[in-house]
Design a protein around this motif. Structure first.
Motif, PDB file in Angstrom:
ATOM      1  N   THR A  93       0.748  -1.361   0.167  1.00 49.27           N
ATOM      2  CA  THR A  93       0.047  -0.004   0.074  1.00 49.27           C
ATOM      3  C   THR A  93       0.794   1.187  -0.153  1.00 49.27           C
ATOM      4  OG1 THR A  93      -1.685  -1.121   1.284  1.00 49.27           O
ATOM      5  CG2 THR A  93      -1.660   1.324   1.334  1.00 49.27           C
ATOM      6  N   ASP A  94       1.910   1.300   0.816  1.00 51.23           N
ATOM      7  CA  ASP A  94       2.905   2.456   0.897  1.00 51.23           C
ATOM      8  C   ASP A  94       3.256   2.752  -0.459  1.00 51.23           C
ATOM      9  OD1 ASP A  94       4.244   4.271   2.515  1.00 51.23           O
ATOM     10  OD2 ASP A  94       5.932   3.344   2.106  1.00 51.23           O
ATOM     11  N   VAL A  95       4.010   1.671  -1.044  1.00 53.78           N
ATOM     12  CA  VAL A  95       4.641   2.177  -2.514  1.00 53.78           C
ATOM     13  C   VAL A  95       3.362   2.424  -3.499  1.00 53.78           C
ATOM     14  CG1 VAL A  95       4.477  -0.264  -3.255  1.00 53.78           C
ATOM     15  CG2 VAL A  95       6.312   1.403  -4.041  1.00 53.78           C
ATOM     16  N   LEU A  96       2.282   1.859  -3.595  1.00 55.51           N
ATOM     17  CA  LEU A  96       1.080   2.251  -4.500  1.00 55.51           C
ATOM     18  C   LEU A  96       0.709   3.578  -4.225  1.00 55.51           C
ATOM     19  CD1 LEU A  96      -0.930  -1.031  -4.445  1.00 55.51           C
ATOM     20  CD2 LEU A  96       0.628  -0.230  -6.468  1.00 55.51           C
ATOM     21  N   LEU A  97       0.640   3.904  -2.978  1.00 53.22           N
ATOM     22  CA  LEU A  97      -0.105   5.330  -2.623  1.00 53.22           C
ATOM     23  C   LEU A  97       0.949   6.359  -2.762  1.00 53.22           C
ATOM     24  CD1 LEU A  97      -2.144   7.013  -1.158  1.00 53.22           C
ATOM     25  CD2 LEU A  97      -1.318   6.387   0.960  1.00 53.22           C
ATOM     26  N   HIS A  98       2.269   6.242  -2.442  1.00 55.78           N
ATOM     27  CA  HIS A  98       3.348   7.298  -2.733  1.00 55.78           C
ATOM     28  C   HIS A  98       3.545   7.218  -4.114  1.00 55.78           C
ATOM     29  CE1 HIS A  98       3.676   8.372   1.374  1.00 55.78           C
ATOM     30  NE2 HIS A  98       4.118   7.097   1.716  1.00 55.78           N
ATOM     31  N   GLY A  99       3.479   6.009  -4.862  1.00 56.14           N
ATOM     32  CA  GLY A  99       3.695   6.302  -6.357  1.00 56.14           C
ATOM     33  C   GLY A  99       2.610   7.047  -6.799  1.00 56.14           C
ATOM     34  N   LEU A 100       1.312   7.265  -6.465  1.00 55.46           N
ATOM     35  CA  LEU A 100       0.496   8.084  -6.866  1.00 55.46           C
ATOM     36  C   LEU A 100       0.546   9.451  -6.513  1.00 55.46           C
ATOM     37  CD1 LEU A 100      -2.637   5.953  -6.146  1.00 55.46           C
ATOM     38  CD2 LEU A 100      -2.148   6.520  -8.403  1.00 55.46           C
ATOM     39  N   ASP A 101       1.352   9.830  -5.139  1.00 57.71           N
ATOM     40  CA  ASP A 101       1.609  10.938  -4.758  1.00 57.71           C
ATOM     41  C   ASP A 101       2.639  11.798  -5.672  1.00 57.71           C
ATOM     42  OD1 ASP A 101       0.274  10.822  -2.383  1.00 57.71           O
ATOM     43  OD2 ASP A 101       1.796  10.053  -1.077  1.00 57.71           O
ATOM     44  N   ILE A 102       3.456  10.940  -6.345  1.00 56.42           N
ATOM     45  CA  ILE A 102       4.333  11.236  -7.431  1.00 56.42           C
ATOM     46  C   ILE A 102       3.695  11.406  -8.893  1.00 56.42           C
ATOM     47  CG2 ILE A 102       6.543  10.811  -8.660  1.00 56.42           C
ATOM     48  CD1 ILE A 102       7.416   9.272  -6.096  1.00 56.42           C
ATOM     49  N   ARG A 103       3.135  10.344  -9.286  1.00 54.10           N
ATOM     50  CA  ARG A 103       2.833  10.405 -10.586  1.00 54.10           C
ATOM     51  C   ARG A 103       1.472  11.281 -10.744  1.00 54.10           C
ATOM     52  NH1 ARG A 103       3.225   4.159  -9.570  1.00 54.10           N
ATOM     53  NH2 ARG A 103       4.848   3.638 -10.982  1.00 54.10           N
ATOM     54  N   TRP A 104       0.522  11.502 -10.032  1.00 54.43           N
ATOM     55  CA  TRP A 104      -0.690  12.164 -10.068  1.00 54.43           C
ATOM     56  C   TRP A 104      -0.465  13.713 -10.473  1.00 54.43           C
ATOM     57  CZ3 TRP A 104      -5.744  10.074  -9.318  1.00 54.43           C
ATOM     58  CH2 TRP A 104      -6.952  11.174  -9.316  1.00 54.43           C
ATOM     59  N   PRO A 105       0.424  14.508  -9.454  1.00 55.77           N
ATOM     60  CA  PRO A 105       0.912  15.868  -9.901  1.00 55.77           C
ATOM     61  C   PRO A 105       1.573  16.076 -11.326  1.00 55.77           C
ATOM     62  CG  PRO A 105       2.141  14.998  -7.784  1.00 55.77           C
ATOM     63  CD  PRO A 105       1.106  14.106  -8.185  1.00 55.77           C
ATOM     64  N   LEU A 106       2.501  15.063 -11.568  1.00 51.38           N
ATOM     65  CA  LEU A 106       3.237  15.114 -12.569  1.00 51.38           C
ATOM     66  C   LEU A 106       2.690  14.643 -13.965  1.00 51.38           C
ATOM     67  CD1 LEU A 106       6.723  14.002 -11.167  1.00 51.38           C
ATOM     68  CD2 LEU A 106       5.975  16.275 -11.594  1.00 51.38           C
ATOM     69  N   GLY A 107       1.540  14.136 -13.848  1.00 52.53           N
ATOM     70  CA  GLY A 107       0.765  13.701 -15.052  1.00 52.53           C
ATOM     71  C   GLY A 107       1.243  12.363 -15.620  1.00 52.53           C
ATOM     72  N   LEU A 108       1.849  11.478 -14.826  1.00 52.27           N
ATOM     73  CA  LEU A 108       2.813  10.218 -15.391  1.00 52.27           C
ATOM     74  C   LEU A 108       1.719   9.137 -15.250  1.00 52.27           C
ATOM     75  CD1 LEU A 108       5.899  10.383 -13.223  1.00 52.27           C
ATOM     76  CD2 LEU A 108       5.710  11.130 -15.468  1.00 52.27           C
ATOM     77  N   PRO A 109       1.601   8.618 -16.612  1.00 53.37           N
ATOM     78  CA  PRO A 109       0.506   7.519 -16.733  1.00 53.37           C
ATOM     79  C   PRO A 109       1.023   6.350 -15.804  1.00 53.37           C
ATOM     80  CG  PRO A 109       1.780   7.550 -18.540  1.00 53.37           C
ATOM     81  CD  PRO A 109       2.413   8.572 -17.724  1.00 53.37           C
ATOM     82  N   TYR A 110       0.006   5.587 -15.183  1.00 51.91           N
ATOM     83  CA  TYR A 110       0.188   4.242 -14.728  1.00 51.91           C
ATOM     84  C   TYR A 110      -1.112   3.740 -14.456  1.00 51.91           C
ATOM     85  CZ  TYR A 110       2.022   0.411 -11.766  1.00 51.91           C
ATOM     86  OH  TYR A 110       2.287  -0.786 -11.422  1.00 51.91           O
ATOM     87  N   ASP A 111      -1.345   2.355 -14.900  1.00 55.76           N
ATOM     88  CA  ASP A 111      -2.360   1.632 -14.377  1.00 55.76           C
ATOM     89  C   ASP A 111      -1.940   0.412 -13.454  1.00 55.76           C
ATOM     90  OD1 ASP A 111      -4.127   2.784 -16.297  1.00 55.76           O
ATOM     91  OD2 ASP A 111      -3.510   1.544 -17.639  1.00 55.76           O
ATOM     92  N   ILE A 112      -2.630   0.538 -12.056  1.00 53.76           N
ATOM     93  CA  ILE A 112      -2.192  -0.224 -10.993  1.00 53.76           C
ATOM     94  C   ILE A 112      -3.145  -1.462 -11.309  1.00 53.76           C
ATOM     95  CG2 ILE A 112      -2.263  -0.794  -8.696  1.00 53.76           C
ATOM     96  CD1 ILE A 112      -2.611   2.330  -8.053  1.00 53.76           C
ATOM     97  N   PRO A 113      -2.325  -2.712 -11.266  1.00 56.27           N
ATOM     98  CA  PRO A 113      -2.964  -4.099 -11.517  1.00 56.27           C
ATOM     99  C   PRO A 113      -4.091  -4.248 -10.466  1.00 56.27           C
ATOM    100  CG  PRO A 113      -0.702  -4.311 -11.594  1.00 56.27           C
ATOM    101  CD  PRO A 113      -0.972  -2.874 -11.290  1.00 56.27           C
ATOM    102  N   SER A 114      -5.279  -4.716 -10.953  1.00 58.64           N
ATOM    103  CA  SER A 114      -6.425  -4.758 -10.220  1.00 58.64           C
ATOM    104  C   SER A 114      -5.994  -5.360  -8.745  1.00 58.64           C
ATOM    105  CB  SER A 114      -7.644  -5.413 -10.989  1.00 58.64           C
ATOM    106  OG  SER A 114      -7.152  -6.610 -11.416  1.00 58.64           O
ATOM    107  N   ASP A 115      -5.361  -6.654  -8.763  1.00 55.85           N
ATOM    108  CA  ASP A 115      -5.504  -7.286  -7.507  1.00 55.85           C
ATOM    109  C   ASP A 115      -4.604  -6.451  -6.778  1.00 55.85           C
ATOM    110  OD1 ASP A 115      -3.194  -7.514  -8.990  1.00 55.85           O
ATOM    111  OD2 ASP A 115      -2.719  -9.681  -8.561  1.00 55.85           O
ATOM    112  N   ARG A 116      -3.594  -5.622  -7.035  1.00 60.91           N
ATOM    113  CA  ARG A 116      -3.026  -4.847  -6.338  1.00 60.91           C
ATOM    114  C   ARG A 116      -3.672  -3.632  -5.507  1.00 60.91           C
ATOM    115  NH1 ARG A 116       2.670  -4.889  -9.988  1.00 60.91           N
ATOM    116  NH2 ARG A 116       2.947  -7.073  -9.754  1.00 60.91           N
ATOM    117  N   ALA A 117      -4.293  -3.066  -6.386  1.00 59.92           N
ATOM    118  CA  ALA A 117      -5.410  -2.106  -6.060  1.00 59.92           C
ATOM    119  C   ALA A 117      -6.431  -2.390  -5.024  1.00 59.92           C
ATOM    120  CB  ALA A 117      -5.956  -1.346  -7.182  1.00 59.92           C
ATOM    121  N   LEU A 118      -6.819  -3.705  -5.434  1.00 60.64           N
ATOM    122  CA  LEU A 118      -7.784  -4.397  -4.304  1.00 60.64           C
ATOM    123  C   LEU A 118      -7.224  -4.481  -3.003  1.00 60.64           C
ATOM    124  CD1 LEU A 118     -10.704  -5.423  -4.282  1.00 60.64           C
ATOM    125  CD2 LEU A 118      -9.826  -7.571  -4.939  1.00 60.64           C
TER     126      LEU A 118
END
Length: 208
Positions: free
Chosen positions: A109-134
């Motif tokens: 959860t930490d790496v997914l969430l903080h990955g979003l903390d970086i990607r979201w404001p920079l507009g970097l594309p990334y699709d989290i695999p559904s099992d990991r998001a779940l």
């Protein structure tokens, strides 16, 4: 799902994507209020570099306050050049660290969430695999206050629109899993990607 393998894969995917950032992008504000992109990467590498005894010492110096100890160690780690932090994230991706008393869902959860903390404001594309998001959504839904603000999820039904996940009862907040993950953990920027009659209620709980 092999959660430790998923953690390692997420670390390596993130390190590869961030390896081409410009200096301005490295210094950009992340979704973590007090941290730049560089700082967030430093935070992600901190448990890969800091031993349990060193973290215990940091906890003592912080009078037992986990957040303060974490911030102190992250500041120290952030003194390293960005390129070195990216190399650590890649080369030590297989490290099987879990916080005391928690399972591998926490670092995933930490790496997914903080990955979003970086990607979201920079507009970097990334699709989290559904099992990991779940796995991450289930983890934050039962997380203690601190990761999720006390009362944030009360009286709200959360519905993911891109995978089969719901939580809670009450006014509805719906949207893609990444936006739900960010909003539940207090990132108000993600509210723009959510809909439903519970969105304004959630806004009052997480927006500054």
């Amino acid at each position: 799902m092999d959660i430790f393998a998923a953690i390692a894969d997420e670390r390596r995917r993130l390190s590869e994507q961030l390896s081409i950032l410009t200096n301005d992008e490295q210094a950009a504000q992340s979704l973590c209020n007090a941290w730049t992109v560089h700082d967030v990467v430093a935070h992600l590498t901190m448990p890969l570099e800091v031993s349990i005894p060193k973290f215990a010492i940091a906890m003592i110096l912080a009078a037992g306050n986990f957040d303060r100890a974490n911030e102190r160690l992250t500041r120290r780690q952030a003194a390293h050049p960005f390129e070195e932090l990216i190399r650590i994230l890649d080369q030590k991706a297989d490290t099987r660290f879990t916080p005391p008393g928690e399972g591998p869902e926490a670092p995933l959860t930490d790496v997914l969430l903080h990955g979003l903390d970086i990607r979201w404001p920079l507009g970097l594309p990334y699709d989290i695999p559904s099992d990991r998001a779940l796995t991450a959504l289930n983890a934050v839904a039962k997380a203690p206050s601190g990761i999720v603000g006390k009362g944030t999820m009360s009286g709200i039904r959360f519905e993911a629109t891109d995978l089969d996940w719901t939580h809670g009862t009450g006014a509805t907040v719906r949207g893609p899993a990444p936006a739900l993950l960010l909003a539940i953990t207090g990132r108000g920027t993600a509210l723009s990607a959510l809909t439903g009659d519970g969105t304004e209620l959630l806004r009052t709980r997480i927006a500054p």
